[in-house]
Write a protein that holds these residues in place. Sequence first.
Motif, mmCIF file in Angstrom:
data_model
loop_
_atom_site.group_PDB
_atom_site.id
_atom_site.type_symbol
_atom_site.label_atom_id
_atom_site.label_comp_id
_atom_site.label_asym_id
_atom_site.label_seq_id
_atom_site.Cartn_x
_atom_site.Cartn_y
_atom_site.Cartn_z
ATOM 1 N N ALA A 298 -9.319 -1.158 2.380
ATOM 2 C CA ALA A 298 -8.606 -0.087 2.789
ATOM 3 C C ALA A 298 -9.317 0.861 3.897
ATOM 4 O O ALA A 298 -8.651 1.063 4.899
ATOM 5 C CB ALA A 298 -8.222 0.894 1.683
ATOM 6 N N VAL B 288 -0.399 5.003 12.082
ATOM 7 C CA VAL B 288 0.655 5.565 11.066
ATOM 8 C C VAL B 288 1.036 6.816 11.265
ATOM 9 O O VAL B 288 0.264 7.830 11.677
ATOM 10 C CB VAL B 288 -0.445 5.913 9.881
ATOM 11 C CG1 VAL B 288 0.077 6.420 8.646
ATOM 12 C CG2 VAL B 288 -1.023 4.390 9.312
ATOM 13 N N TRP C 64 -9.214 -1.071 7.201
ATOM 14 C CA TRP C 64 -7.920 -0.977 7.611
ATOM 15 C C TRP C 64 -7.411 0.253 8.382
ATOM 16 O O TRP C 64 -6.979 0.389 9.541
ATOM 17 C CB TRP C 64 -6.759 -1.172 6.708
ATOM 18 C CG TRP C 64 -5.447 -1.400 7.195
ATOM 19 C CD1 TRP C 64 -4.808 -2.632 7.524
ATOM 20 C CD2 TRP C 64 -4.520 -0.457 7.332
ATOM 21 N NE1 TRP C 64 -3.612 -2.403 7.867
ATOM 22 C CE2 TRP C 64 -3.304 -0.924 8.019
ATOM 23 C CE3 TRP C 64 -4.580 0.843 7.242
ATOM 24 C CZ2 TRP C 64 -2.229 -0.194 8.379
ATOM 25 C CZ3 TRP C 64 -3.362 1.602 7.755
ATOM 26 C CH2 TRP C 64 -2.366 1.237 8.262
ATOM 27 N N VAL C 65 -8.011 1.173 7.815
ATOM 28 C CA VAL C 65 -7.709 2.755 8.206
ATOM 29 C C VAL C 65 -8.571 2.860 9.555
ATOM 30 O O VAL C 65 -8.079 3.403 10.377
ATOM 31 C CB VAL C 65 -8.128 3.742 7.232
ATOM 32 C CG1 VAL C 65 -8.005 5.139 7.974
ATOM 33 C CG2 VAL C 65 -7.147 3.659 5.998
ATOM 34 N N LEU D 110 2.352 4.489 5.643
ATOM 35 C CA LEU D 110 1.225 4.168 4.692
ATOM 36 C C LEU D 110 1.732 4.618 3.332
ATOM 37 O O LEU D 110 2.074 5.977 3.036
ATOM 38 C CB LEU D 110 0.051 4.853 5.064
ATOM 39 C CG LEU D 110 -1.387 4.364 3.979
ATOM 40 C CD1 LEU D 110 -1.590 2.750 4.195
ATOM 41 C CD2 LEU D 110 -2.597 4.986 4.733
ATOM 42 N N VAL E 121 3.072 9.031 5.719
ATOM 43 C CA VAL E 121 2.499 8.777 4.442
ATOM 44 C C VAL E 121 3.568 9.012 3.195
ATOM 45 O O VAL E 121 4.149 10.053 3.173
ATOM 46 C CB VAL E 121 1.272 9.565 4.019
ATOM 47 C CG1 VAL E 121 0.973 9.357 2.526
ATOM 48 C CG2 VAL E 121 0.147 8.735 4.924
ATOM 49 N N HIS F 15 2.888 -0.173 4.757
ATOM 50 C CA HIS F 15 1.475 -0.826 4.331
ATOM 51 C C HIS F 15 1.208 -0.277 2.972
ATOM 52 O O HIS F 15 1.250 1.114 3.041
ATOM 53 C CB HIS F 15 0.652 -0.528 5.430
ATOM 54 C CG HIS F 15 0.698 -1.208 6.626
ATOM 55 N ND1 HIS F 15 0.475 -2.394 7.061
ATOM 56 C CD2 HIS F 15 1.323 -0.524 7.899
ATOM 57 C CE1 HIS F 15 0.841 -2.845 8.285
ATOM 58 N NE2 HIS F 15 1.391 -1.704 8.769
ATOM 59 N N HIS F 16 0.909 -0.918 2.031
ATOM 60 C CA HIS F 16 0.600 -0.530 0.721
ATOM 61 C C HIS F 16 -0.744 -0.295 0.645
ATOM 62 O O HIS F 16 -1.637 -1.131 0.695
ATOM 63 C CB HIS F 16 1.112 -1.425 -0.655
ATOM 64 C CG HIS F 16 2.577 -1.484 -0.611
ATOM 65 N ND1 HIS F 16 3.349 -0.782 -1.328
ATOM 66 C CD2 HIS F 16 3.299 -2.246 0.325
ATOM 67 C CE1 HIS F 16 4.734 -1.096 -1.252
ATOM 68 N NE2 HIS F 16 4.609 -1.823 -0.213
ATOM 69 N N TYR F 17 -1.238 0.938 0.627
ATOM 70 C CA TYR F 17 -2.629 1.363 0.606
ATOM 71 C C TYR F 17 -3.585 0.540 -0.525
ATOM 72 O O TYR F 17 -4.502 0.017 -0.329
ATOM 73 C CB TYR F 17 -2.917 2.722 0.463
ATOM 74 C CG TYR F 17 -4.390 3.327 0.536
ATOM 75 C CD1 TYR F 17 -4.824 3.372 1.819
ATOM 76 C CD2 TYR F 17 -5.125 3.414 -0.290
ATOM 77 C CE1 TYR F 17 -6.045 3.852 2.139
ATOM 78 C CE2 TYR F 17 -6.584 4.068 -0.266
ATOM 79 C CZ TYR F 17 -7.045 4.131 1.110
ATOM 80 O OH TYR F 17 -8.228 4.613 1.373
ATOM 81 N N THR G 268 5.383 3.572 11.378
ATOM 82 C CA THR G 268 4.667 2.878 10.430
ATOM 83 C C THR G 268 4.448 3.915 9.238
ATOM 84 O O THR G 268 4.132 5.211 9.524
ATOM 85 C CB THR G 268 3.209 2.615 11.077
ATOM 86 O OG1 THR G 268 3.600 1.685 12.157
ATOM 87 C CG2 THR G 268 2.152 1.889 10.084
#
Length: 310
Positions: free
Chosen positions: A33, A44, A36-37, A5, A47, A25-27, A3
């Motif tokens: 956001a 995740v 979600w985090v 980010l 990055v 996943h597009h921050y 995954t």
Amino acid sequence: MPTLLQLTSLRPEIQSVLDSQFTVHHYAKLPDAAAWVTAHGAEVDAVATGGGNGIPTALMVALPNLKIVAINGVGFDKVDLEAARAQGVRVTNTPDVLTDDVADLAVGLTIGIMRRLHHAHRFVTAGHWPTKDWGLARKVSGKRFGILGMGRIGQAVARRLSGFDGTISYTDVAAKDVPYHFVPDLVQLAAGSDVLVVCAAASTATRAIVNGPVLDALGPEGALVNIARGSIVDEVALVAALQSGALGAAALDVFVDEPNVPAALLGMENVLLTPHIASATTETRRAMGMLMLDNLSSFFAGRPLPTPVV
């Protein structure tokens, strides 16, 4: 699939590969956001970010199983490397592939500000040519060029400027094995330069290092060119020097609080501004993206990282 980010935009062909190798996943596109985090941060693994974005330390800490931060850019000043080391997070960037473009722009901005190309363009498009005298600019050839930072980009800039039959001097933390004159003091370098080109890396040591005394030493006939990072220049001192005439001109591709540019700079005829475009060519952005992907794929395949930072 791991995954990832994503904190930056990428070219379509790079995005396509990234999407095929990771659950992305597009921050910036997350409705909430922070929520979600909190809910998914532990999922995740990686990055992908840009040099101008980096990753906030609080966000990195909120991703407890984060393994790698891959920067699509050369700068890593927006990543807390000590925090990354403490968390066991690898960090990579994309050096070398953008060196030529950044050096090209440095020379382009030097020519542009000395020859007042931005003013000449507006003079023609405003219809003034038939009725007014445009005036004169400054010669580029034969000038004294000073370079702050003689790394990869600084050396590439120096090679290009050597074709202008002037003199090239530089300062850095120590003298390098290069055919240019080393000046240990930045104020002294500025005093002996007609054009000072900022090529240093951003760090706590270089923050606002181009300050009032440096700009005063460069003088009312001098020009500052910055293609490195905005934080290296004291913007308040720069605006004051340009307004008072203590500094002759400035050509800037980078700023302290991008994309916000100090309003005072916007109306100055002796200022040439570009929107952080040093690496913004099709060829280089593709190469940067491919190197970022290579770092990511190498990490998850257990291979050595091509361009590690930590």
